[in-house]
Design an enzyme around this catalytic site. Structure first.
Site, PDB file in Angstrom:
ATOM      1  CG  ASP A  64      -1.780   1.177   1.366  1.00 35.83           C
ATOM      2  OD1 ASP A  64      -2.643   1.344   0.488  1.00 35.83           O
ATOM      3  OD2 ASP A  64      -1.620   1.955   2.326  1.00 35.83           O
ATOM      4  CD  GLU A  96      -2.394   2.705  -3.406  1.00 40.90           C
ATOM      5  OE1 GLU A  96      -3.489   3.251  -3.607  1.00 40.90           O
ATOM      6  OE2 GLU A  96      -1.892   2.571  -2.267  1.00 40.90           O
TER       7      GLU A  96
END
Length: 506
Positions: free
Chosen positions: A196, A237
């Protein structure tokens, strides 16, 4: 050859990438104990549904202990969220997934912890704590600096005060996160990680993304994971431009999400014009092997595809067909395959899976943790399972066709000229197989559309075309000695918002 060279540069064999990966929010997938919250035993019960889709990979949004519903603020990296079950439940799920030849990726939040994490709480209370320098502190306020509740100072949290950023300038932080990675890979049996917000790991002055320090941390972390688990897969990401994403290659994580492809795909389907979709894909394709980037439509942070397409089921089918015939490793967000709707706030993007026509859509016997979408009685698995023309069954046909076709799975994409902004066409080809995709993005019938290509689009010869999705076959195709397709008319007319996928047979 390219894969082998890159693997040599990275010091490990190239990982065996997935055909298609399915993103799951455990809290919203299936409730196994009736408390209104999806859990790991419930997810395990639904693995046959996931396997039947044809996917061979699942990405689980955060499953570590957290005080929030979403899990992106972790309080214990070594323990499964109690709402979802136990570490034993997780291992049982992984074992069941592996028996179905489904790989398991888990979300790993490197950038920050929860403000309730014991590390941060200790650092707040005691300025001499060994965890003090695991976080970032200042005597003066500023952007993204939050007032300490304990003393006259501020701590850095890029996203909000409940998520204090970790300090990767301290080697002890990266060392701990390597231990976390090893725990999930070795003790819990996962096949890799979705990481993330990785572009924010180290801030340098006013620059909070894509810094040299961030690249250095990911290079170190990615190399460690490959060393510990050579067959693992890491995907990051980096929600940014194509150029920014490509700066994270060649030797950091294995792959990254192709956010610009997502925007170009939905933009093309909404506007009815091909726009920059194919050039965007070709840029990724030219830069990196297909296993190193991932196209998708939408994820858990974005308006769902069906809502973004104004509830147009034909447009949703068109978008899915394009996605699942592109190079890369496509990711599908749970519920997209049945056309679930959803818009901000975030909770409404992550509503319970709609399984059947029932008060709680078959998700739970209790009260769902979040209210279902209003269309749950009509857009659900049970209704679409019986309808051979449904969006769900289209997804199944596309994913299985991709698995069976080496051209769709691994082939190069060659854009074709159509002479019509509303018609998108491309060839996918590898050394032995060729597929042709033709799509009318527009709202009107496209007639007499002929296709042409540069040299080398396919091996010379005459081809018959078989429709992989059922329906009409196209006219035979003659490819010239130079491998060029010239003024080829596949069909007399292409219906609005319709895509065809053909296998070329010599």
């Amino acid at each position: 050859m390219i894969l082998a060279l890159l693997a040599l540069l990275q010091g490990t064999p190239a990982p065996q990438h997935a055909n298609v990966c399915y993103e799951v929010f455990v809290r919203s997938f299936y409730d196994g104990n009736g408390d209104g919250i999806g859990d790991l035993p419930g997810l395990t019960k639904k693995l046959d549904y996931i396997a039947d889709l044809g996917v061979d990979c699942v990405w689980l949004m955060p499953v570590a202990e957290s005080p929030s519903y979403h899990g992106y603020d972790v309080t214990d990296y070594y323990k499964v969220e109690h709402d979802y079950g136990t570490n034993g439940d997780f291992k049982a799920f992984v074992g069941a997934a592996h028996r179905r030849r489904i790989k398991v990726l888990v979300d790993l939040v490197l950038n920050h912890t929860s403000s309730q994490h014991p590390w941060f709480q200790e650092a707040l209370r005691d300025s001499t704590s060994r965890h003090r320098n695991w976080f970032l502190w200042s005597k003066t306020p500023g952007n993204n600096w939050h007032k300490s509740p304990v003393r006259d100072e501020y701590y850095f949290g890029l996203f909000w005060s409940g998520m204090p950023d970790l300090n990767y300038n301290n080697p002890a932080v990266l060392a701990e996160m390597k231990k976390v990675a090893q725990f999930w890979l070795k003790d819990m049996g996962v096949d890799g990680f979705r990481l993330d917000a990785v572009r924010h790991l180290i801030e340098e002055g006013d620059q909070v993304s894509n810094t040299p320090g961030t690249h250095a941390v990911l290079r170190d972390f990615g190399g460690y994971v490959r060393q510990v688990a050579p067959k693992s897969y890491t995907i990051g990401e980096v929600w940014d431009s194509t150029g920014a994403i490509l700066s994270y290659y060649p030797d950091q994580l294995d792959a990254y999400f192709a956010f610009p492809v997502s925007e170009a795909l939905l933009g093309a389907v909404r506007s009815g014009k091909a726009g920059d979709l194919l050039p965007t894909i070709v840029r990724f394709q030219s830069a990196e092997p297909a296993w190193r980037w991932a196209p998708f439509q939408r994820n858990h942070d974005q308006t769902r595809t069906m809502t973004a397409l104004n509830d147009d089921s034909l447009a949703a089918k068109l978008s899915a067909t394009i996605l699942l015939t592109l190079p890369g490793v496509p990711f599908v967000y749970y519920g997209e395959e049945i056309g679930m709707t959803g818009d901000k706030p975030d909770e409404r993007l992550r509503t319970p899976m709609q399984w059947e026509r029932a008060p709680a859509a078959g998700f739970t016997e209790g009260k769902p943790w979040e209210a279902l979408q209003p269309d749950s009685f009509t857009a659900n698995v049970a209704a679409q399972d019986r309808d051979t023309t449904s969006l769900l069954n289209l997804y199944r046909r596309l994913i299985h066709a991709r698995e069976e076709s080496s051209a769709l799975r691994n082939g190069m994409l060659v854009p074709l000229e159509t002479g019509n902004d509303a018609v998108l066409a491309y060839v996918r080809r590898d050394s032995s197989h060729v597929a042709l995709v033709v799509a009318n993005l527009g709202g009107t019938l496209a007639e007499h559309v002929s296709l042409s290509s540069p040299d080398g689009a396919a091996e010379p010869g005459r081809y018959a075309l078989r429709n992989l999705l059922g329906g009409p076959s196209a006219q035979n195709l003659l490819v010239g000695d130079d491998g060029r397709i010239t003024d080829y008319l596949p069909l007399p007319a292409i219906a609005p918002h319709t895509a065809y996928v053909f296998e070329l047979i010599r």
